[in-house]
Design an enzyme around this catalytic site. Sequence first.
Site, PDB file in Angstrom:
ATOM      1  N   ASP A   6     -85.891 -13.337   8.007  1.00 25.93           N
ATOM      2  CA  ASP A   6     -86.895 -14.291   7.011  1.00 25.93           C
ATOM      3  C   ASP A   6     -86.448 -15.530   6.785  1.00 25.93           C
ATOM      4  O   ASP A   6     -87.379 -16.616   7.260  1.00 25.93           O
ATOM      5  CB  ASP A   6     -86.389 -13.948   5.832  1.00 25.93           C
ATOM      6  CG  ASP A   6     -85.021 -14.598   5.673  1.00 25.93           C
ATOM      7  OD1 ASP A   6     -83.868 -14.015   6.056  1.00 25.93           O
ATOM      8  OD2 ASP A   6     -85.341 -15.124   3.911  1.00 25.93           O
ATOM      9  N   LYS A  35     -74.531 -17.226  11.905  1.00 23.07           N
ATOM     10  CA  LYS A  35     -75.774 -17.014  12.519  1.00 23.07           C
ATOM     11  C   LYS A  35     -76.776 -19.181  12.956  1.00 23.07           C
ATOM     12  O   LYS A  35     -75.840 -19.541  11.570  1.00 23.07           O
ATOM     13  CB  LYS A  35     -77.194 -16.742  11.578  1.00 23.07           C
ATOM     14  CG  LYS A  35     -77.057 -15.162  11.879  1.00 23.07           C
ATOM     15  CD  LYS A  35     -78.420 -14.080  11.062  1.00 23.07           C
ATOM     16  CE  LYS A  35     -77.981 -13.049  11.367  1.00 23.07           C
ATOM     17  NZ  LYS A  35     -78.767 -12.204  10.009  1.00 23.07           N
ATOM     18  N   ASP A  64     -81.958  -8.218   8.276  1.00 18.78           N
ATOM     19  CA  ASP A  64     -81.114  -9.327   8.372  1.00 18.78           C
ATOM     20  C   ASP A  64     -81.144  -8.739   6.625  1.00 18.78           C
ATOM     21  O   ASP A  64     -81.905  -7.494   6.427  1.00 18.78           O
ATOM     22  CB  ASP A  64     -81.485 -10.281   8.231  1.00 18.78           C
ATOM     23  CG  ASP A  64     -81.480 -11.513   7.494  1.00 18.78           C
ATOM     24  OD1 ASP A  64     -79.879 -11.272   7.541  1.00 18.78           O
ATOM     25  OD2 ASP A  64     -81.936 -12.373   6.810  1.00 18.78           O
ATOM     26  N   MET A  65     -80.669  -9.204   5.615  1.00 20.33           N
ATOM     27  CA  MET A  65     -80.609  -8.729   4.683  1.00 20.33           C
ATOM     28  C   MET A  65     -81.210  -9.768   3.034  1.00 20.33           C
ATOM     29  O   MET A  65     -81.624  -9.586   3.084  1.00 20.33           O
ATOM     30  CB  MET A  65     -78.996  -8.340   3.709  1.00 20.33           C
ATOM     31  CG  MET A  65     -78.328  -7.623   2.607  1.00 20.33           C
ATOM     32  SD  MET A  65     -77.160  -7.911   1.865  1.00 20.33           S
ATOM     33  CE  MET A  65     -76.202  -9.228   1.263  1.00 20.33           C
ATOM     34  N   ASP A  66     -80.430 -10.884   3.090  1.00 19.51           N
ATOM     35  CA  ASP A  66     -80.835 -11.643   2.168  1.00 19.51           C
ATOM     36  C   ASP A  66     -82.273 -11.791   2.198  1.00 19.51           C
ATOM     37  O   ASP A  66     -82.635 -12.830   3.575  1.00 19.51           O
ATOM     38  CB  ASP A  66     -79.884 -13.536   2.542  1.00 19.51           C
ATOM     39  CG  ASP A  66     -78.965 -12.767   1.528  1.00 19.51           C
ATOM     40  OD1 ASP A  66     -78.085 -12.042   0.482  1.00 19.51           O
ATOM     41  OD2 ASP A  66     -78.050 -13.115   2.034  1.00 19.51           O
ATOM     42  N   SER A  88     -75.690  -9.267   8.757  1.00 21.17           N
ATOM     43  CA  SER A  88     -76.021 -10.768   7.300  1.00 21.17           C
ATOM     44  C   SER A  88     -75.021 -11.753   8.080  1.00 21.17           C
ATOM     45  O   SER A  88     -73.745 -11.089   8.252  1.00 21.17           O
ATOM     46  CB  SER A  88     -75.917  -9.665   6.516  1.00 21.17           C
ATOM     47  OG  SER A  88     -76.297 -10.835   5.129  1.00 21.17           O
TER      48      SER A  88
END
Length: 224
Positions: free
Chosen positions: A174, A149, A16-18, A116
């Site tokens: 996260d 998501k 995931d990115m953020d 993401s």
Amino acid sequence: MRVVGTGNGIEAVIFDMDGVLIDSEPFWRIAEVEALTAAGVPMTIEDAVETTGLRTDEVVEHWFARYPWTTPPKKEVEARIISRVIDLVRERGEPTPGMLAALDLLQTRYPLAVASSSASEIIAAVLEKLGIGGRFVLAQSAEHEPFGKPHPGVYIEAARRLGIPAARCVAIEDSPNGVIAAKAAKMRCIAIPDPELHSDRRYHAADLILPSLTELRLETLAGL
């Protein structure tokens, strides 16, 4: 070239990115509050926490359903959020603790990807800001999926593009919504909980919970 480093069938790692690669969750909350309060939604930073991990259009729809407004159009609010997040990424973006070392460790053994909820233009801005675009085989945005998501679509598509069965991928997430998406895609999942959401019971669906990427080891993946 794919090099399989463990005996448990893991063949790729999808980030995931953020909140995983970049400490950007606060940027989203700032941008959402600014854009949505301007549209008349009475919300705070604390309120913005509840939509962590959702796609931008779904965040806007969430608040529109509670507090319908006439103007500006929802698409304009969405665009304002995305633009503001990009500005904040470029001004203040920093890698999460241990992220660069984790990429150094993993990319010698596995193909790496990004999956993401963020729009493609935000993903591009983050990868450029952090100088890590070349570390990933691909970057998949949920903007191209019917649903963001916690729907697993973005993870399923990332695995398809990698040419690796989802069950042989590990996702690093996260947010609770991200964990649910990864597990629904039949992936193994490592959760690094957002501090604002650490008590959310949905994190228990993950195969492993770590405090940060600084704790990630090859043996960690081998034990999943």
